[in-house]
Design an enzyme around this catalytic site. Structure first.
Site, short mmCIF file in Angstrom:
data_model
loop_
_atom_site.label_atom_id
_atom_site.label_comp_id
_atom_site.label_asym_id
_atom_site.label_seq_id
_atom_site.Cartn_x
_atom_site.Cartn_y
_atom_site.Cartn_z
N ARG A 130 29.03 26.43 36.80
CA ARG A 130 28.54 27.26 37.91
C ARG A 130 27.83 26.44 38.96
O ARG A 130 27.75 26.82 40.13
CB ARG A 130 27.56 28.33 37.39
CG ARG A 130 28.17 29.36 36.48
CD ARG A 130 27.17 30.50 36.28
NE ARG A 130 27.48 31.33 35.13
CZ ARG A 130 28.34 32.35 35.14
NH1 ARG A 130 28.99 32.65 36.23
NH2 ARG A 130 28.55 33.06 34.05
N ASP B 144 39.94 39.46 40.84
CA ASP B 144 41.11 38.95 40.11
C ASP B 144 42.07 40.12 39.86
O ASP B 144 42.93 40.41 40.69
CB ASP B 144 40.58 38.30 38.82
CG ASP B 144 41.66 37.67 37.96
OD1 ASP B 144 42.79 37.50 38.44
OD2 ASP B 144 41.37 37.32 36.81
N PHE C 151 43.07 29.37 37.62
CA PHE C 151 41.66 29.53 37.26
C PHE C 151 40.81 28.54 38.04
O PHE C 151 41.10 27.35 38.10
CB PHE C 151 41.46 29.33 35.75
CG PHE C 151 40.21 29.99 35.27
CD1 PHE C 151 40.15 31.37 35.13
CD2 PHE C 151 39.07 29.24 35.01
CE1 PHE C 151 38.97 31.99 34.72
CE2 PHE C 151 37.89 29.86 34.59
CZ PHE C 151 37.85 31.23 34.44
N GLU D 196 30.63 40.13 45.53
CA GLU D 196 31.32 39.58 44.35
C GLU D 196 31.75 38.14 44.61
O GLU D 196 31.91 37.73 45.76
CB GLU D 196 32.58 40.43 44.06
CG GLU D 196 32.48 41.30 42.82
CD GLU D 196 32.41 40.53 41.50
OE1 GLU D 196 31.91 39.40 41.45
OE2 GLU D 196 32.88 41.09 40.50
N ASP D 197 31.93 37.40 43.52
CA ASP D 197 32.44 36.04 43.64
C ASP D 197 33.96 36.04 43.81
O ASP D 197 34.50 35.38 44.68
CB ASP D 197 32.03 35.18 42.43
CG ASP D 197 32.35 35.83 41.09
OD1 ASP D 197 32.80 37.00 41.06
OD2 ASP D 197 32.15 35.18 40.05
P1 IMP Z 1 38.64 41.26 37.55
O1 IMP Z 1 37.99 42.46 36.93
O2 IMP Z 1 39.86 40.84 36.80
O3 IMP Z 1 38.91 41.41 39.03
O4 IMP Z 1 37.68 40.06 37.30
C1 IMP Z 1 36.62 39.79 38.06
C2 IMP Z 1 35.67 38.84 37.36
O5 IMP Z 1 36.35 37.91 36.52
C3 IMP Z 1 34.99 38.01 38.42
O6 IMP Z 1 33.82 38.63 38.86
C4 IMP Z 1 34.75 36.70 37.70
O7 IMP Z 1 33.50 36.76 37.04
C5 IMP Z 1 35.84 36.61 36.67
N1 IMP Z 1 36.95 35.73 37.12
C6 IMP Z 1 38.16 36.09 37.58
N2 IMP Z 1 38.91 35.03 37.92
C7 IMP Z 1 38.14 33.96 37.69
C8 IMP Z 1 38.35 32.54 37.88
O8 IMP Z 1 39.39 32.03 38.34
N3 IMP Z 1 37.29 31.75 37.53
C9 IMP Z 1 36.12 32.23 37.04
N4 IMP Z 1 35.89 33.53 36.86
C10 IMP Z 1 36.88 34.39 37.18
MG MG Z 2 31.98 38.20 38.63
#
Ligand code: IMP
Ligand code: MG
Length: 176
Positions: A164, A102, A151, A98-99
Site C-alpha cells: 500500500r 473492479d 492486478f 474508492e481506490d
Molecule cells: P469490486 O467489488 O470487485 O469492484 O472490488 C473492489 C475492491 O477490490 C477494491 O476496493 C479493492 O480493494 C479491491 N481490488 C480490486 N481490484 C484490485 C487490484 O487490482 N488491486 C488491489 N485491489 C483490488
Molecule cells: Mg477498496
C-alpha cells in the site's frame, strides 16, 4: 510476505496530476456546499488524503470500512462492513471515494447503503476502474484512470495487506 515482480504502471507524477484534476471536478460540483467526503477503507486512504487537499470547499471527513477481497486477487462478491460512518448523512451532499472499481459489486453495495440513508446528493469517485471486469453496471461520476483487467498494487492498493505504501501504481507481473 510474498515478493511480487512489479513494474511501474502509473507514475507518482501522473497520479498527482490526475488527483488534482479530480479535486477540481469535485470542487466545481460542490463549491459552496459542505459535503461529507467518505474514505472507503482500507484501499482508498492514500488517494483520499491527497484528493481532499485538492477539493476547495469546506468539507467533513468520514470513514467507511468494507472488506471485499479477503486477501485474494479475485472478488468474492461478498461485502463485509468493518467500520460504519460515525454520523447520519441524511440531507447531506455525500462524496464516496474508492481506490478501484473492479467487478462493481463493492461500489454498488456502498451506493445502495448510502442512498438508503437519504443523502441530498451522492457523488461517486474512483481513482481506477477496470471496465472489462465489471459484473454489474456501475456508473461513476469521476474516474481517474481506466485500467485493464490485471492486478495492480501501490498508492493504497494492496496484495495480502502489503504494497500500500508504494508512491506509484504497479502492475503485478507474475500472476497467472
Ligand atoms: P469490486 O467489488 O470487485 O469492484 O472490488 C473492489 C475492491 O477490490 C477494491 O476496493 C479493492 O480493494 C479491491 N481490488 C480490486 N481490484 C484490485 C487490484 O487490482 N488491486 C488491489 N485491489 C483490488
Ligand atoms: Mg477498496
Amino acid at each position: 510476505m510474498e515478493k511480487l515482480k512489479l513494474s511501474v504502471y502509473i507514475s507518482e507524477e501522473d497520479i498527482q496530476k490526475k488527483v488534482k484534476e479530480l479535486g477540481q471536478k469535485v470542487t466545481s460540483r460542490l463549491k459552496g456546499k459542505n459535503p461529507v467526503v467518505v474514505c472507503i477503507l482500507k484501499g482508498s486512504f492514500v488517494f483520499y488524503s491527497d484528493l481532499i487537499r485538492s477539493i476547495e470547499t469546506d468539507l467533513e471527513c468520514e470513514f467507511f470500512g468494507v472488506s471485499s477481497y479477503h486477501g485474494n486477487t479475485s472478488s468474492s462478491g461478498e461485502v463485509k462492513v468493518t467500520l460504519d460512518l460515525s454520523h447520519p448523512v441524511e440531507g447531506r451532499d455525500v462524496v464516496l471515494v474508492e481506490d478501484i472499481v473492479d467487478t462493481g459489486l463493492t461500489m454498488n453495495y456502498l451506493k445502495s447503503t448510502i442512498l438508503s440513508r437519504k443523502p441530498k446528493s451522492l457523488t461517486l469517485v474512483s481513482l481506477l476502474e477496470k471496465p472489462e471486469a465489471l459484473k454489474v453496471p456501475c456508473e461513476l461520476d469521476f474516474v481517474g484512470f481506466k485500467v485493464p483487467n490485471d492486478f495492480v498494487v501501490g498508492y493504497g492498493l494492496d496484495y495480502q495487506g502489503y504494497y500500500r505504501n508504494l508512491p506509484y501504481i504497479a502492475l503485478v507481473q507474475n500472476f497467472q
